[in-house]
Design a protein around this motif. Structure first.
Motif, short mmCIF file in Angstrom:
data_model
loop_
_atom_site.label_atom_id
_atom_site.label_comp_id
_atom_site.label_asym_id
_atom_site.label_seq_id
_atom_site.Cartn_x
_atom_site.Cartn_y
_atom_site.Cartn_z
N UNK A 1 0.81 -1.09 0.05
CA UNK A 1 0.16 0.08 0.04
C UNK A 1 0.89 1.13 0.00
N UNK A 2 0.68 2.21 -0.73
CA UNK A 2 1.35 3.39 -1.08
C UNK A 2 0.62 4.61 -1.34
N UNK B 1 7.53 -1.63 -4.53
CA UNK B 1 7.56 -2.58 -3.57
C UNK B 1 6.37 -3.43 -3.45
N UNK B 2 6.48 -4.70 -3.14
CA UNK B 2 5.55 -5.54 -2.78
C UNK B 2 5.19 -5.80 -1.24
N UNK B 3 4.17 -6.58 -0.97
CA UNK B 3 3.96 -6.58 0.50
C UNK B 3 4.07 -8.15 0.74
N UNK B 4 4.94 -8.62 1.26
CA UNK B 4 5.10 -10.10 1.59
C UNK B 4 4.24 -10.71 2.59
N UNK B 5 3.17 -9.88 3.09
CA UNK B 5 2.20 -10.37 4.22
C UNK B 5 0.80 -10.03 3.60
N UNK B 6 0.73 -9.53 2.36
CA UNK B 6 -0.32 -9.50 1.84
C UNK B 6 -1.44 -10.85 1.61
N UNK B 7 -2.58 -10.69 1.45
CA UNK B 7 -3.36 -11.95 1.04
C UNK B 7 -3.15 -12.55 -0.09
#
Length: 380
Positions: A170-171, A181-187
């Motif tokens: 989220x940005x 950037x990517x979110x390694x904790x996203x669903x």
């Protein structure tokens, strides 16, 4: 269930040509208040593939939404296409607007491999026996589900993966680009891990990251959520200000993008965002759905989600934030262009699906009634 186990215990995988019986599109036809332009499912802009470049292609999934349109394009271009599914849904279905001849031609050429992709030994055995050139993974969610496919096909020419723009962190800086950037904790972390696996294995891979997908047969409550409320003549509850920006891409444009990366050297080991050209507010989307389906402009009711306890029910089908991505890379590198603008695409979805009385989920106005009930109290 016993039948599925019996199939998987066979030494050789079972492939079958499918019958061309028509699928059942039940439901009462609805009449919109205006005549919307109807599109015929065409392959405009698709690659012209000669017989010599025909590939033996496996689609993991392919009977629900994206794969229904993708498989048709691939067959029309002369490829041999096999769908890997559990066999719980009909393998082919005739689409609204599709001629009997086109459907018969398509369904007579599709092959089916029945099995559970989580039965890794069966996946390895069956795929190794067939020796596919290209794999389209439409329904993969976890990297562990992809490993046996790669193990079974050491000479695989290309692995094309359906990922998600939901992997981005989220940005405040938008639109999302493929370098964000990517979110390694996203669903969607399983899809992100799959992309990492593909890169680490050194295969020729391409990953497509759609934003919100819409169109005929959509099993997610995207446009259908709005159409249910519009048909019922109800106000449309939208969280907060309604000016949150989002983005939708038509499933047929997505299928065309999947075609344009096939055998394309420029797509090797690349990620592409795929969606519509324009961004739209939540309020604007409600109005666009009404315009596309021929309903009057809807009454929109804004609410604060923090004022309600909806339990496990989802009151609105979109994430309550700005969420959209740049499609410039796909346009410049692949020469891909979305064919549908938003209202035109929503009209296509309505006319070929919901407007014919077919939809995936029954209307549920429970959370709407909570919101509207409180709104009436506040107004009083």
């Amino acid at each position: 269930m016993a039948r599925l186990v019996a199939v998987q215990q066979q030494t050789q995988p079972s492939f079958s040509l499918l019958p061309s019986s028509l699928s059942d599109f039940n439901g009462t036809r609805l009449h919109s208040q205006v005549q919307c332009k109807r599109r015929v499912w065409q392959t405009k802009g698709a690659l012209q593939v000669s017989a010599s470049s025909s590939k033996n292609i496996l689609i993991m999934g392919g009977t629900r939404f994206i794969g229904v349109f993708l498989s048709r394009l691939l067959v029309k271009e002369g490829h041999q296409v096999t769908l890997f599914t559990r066999g719980k849904a009909p393998i082919t279905q005739q689409l609204p607007g599709e001629s009997d001849q086109d459907y018969a031609d398509f369904s007579s050429k599709i092959l089916h491999l029945k099995g559970d992709r989580k039965d890794f030994e069966f996946v390895k055995t069956s795929l190794a026996a067939k020796g596919f050139d290209v794999v389209y993974d439409i329904n993969g969610r976890e990297a562990v589900e992809v490993e046996p496919i790669l193990d079974a096909l050491p000479k695989l020419e290309q692995f094309i993966y359906c990922s998600s723009a939901g992997v981005y962190l989220k940005s405040d800086l938008l639109p999302h680009s493929e370098k964000d950037a990517v979110d390694p904790k996203s669903r969607h972390k399983g899809k992100l891990e799959t992309e990492s696996l593909l890169e680490s294995r050194g295969v020729n891979w391409t990953s497509i990251r759609p934003v919100y997908i819409y169109g005929p047969l959509n099993y997610n409550p995207v446009e259908e959520w709005f159409f249910h409320r519009l048909r019922a003549g109800r106000p449309i509850p939208i969280p907060n200000s309604g000016i949150q920006m989002t983005q939708l891409g038509h499933v047929k444009d997505l299928a065309k993008a999947f075609i344009q990366v096939l055998g394309n050297e420029k797509a090797s080991q690349q990620v592409f965002n795929i969606s519509g050209e324009k961004y739209v507010t939540f309020d604007g989307l409600a109005k666009a759905c009404a315009k596309a389906a021929g309903f009057p402009e809807p009454e929109i009711v804004h609410y604060n989600p923090k004022d309600f306890d909806f339990g496990k029910k989802k009151a609105f089908p979109f994430r309550d934030q700005h969420f959209f991505a740049s499609i410039d890379k796909a346009k410049h590198v692949l020469g891909w262009e979305p064919e549908f603008d938003l209202v035109e695409g929503l009209a296509d979805s309505y006319n070929l699906d919901f407007g014919r009385g077919t939809y995936r989920k029954e209307a549920d106005f429970f959370t709407d009634d909570l919101i509207l009930g409180k709104n009436l109290v506040l107004q009083a």
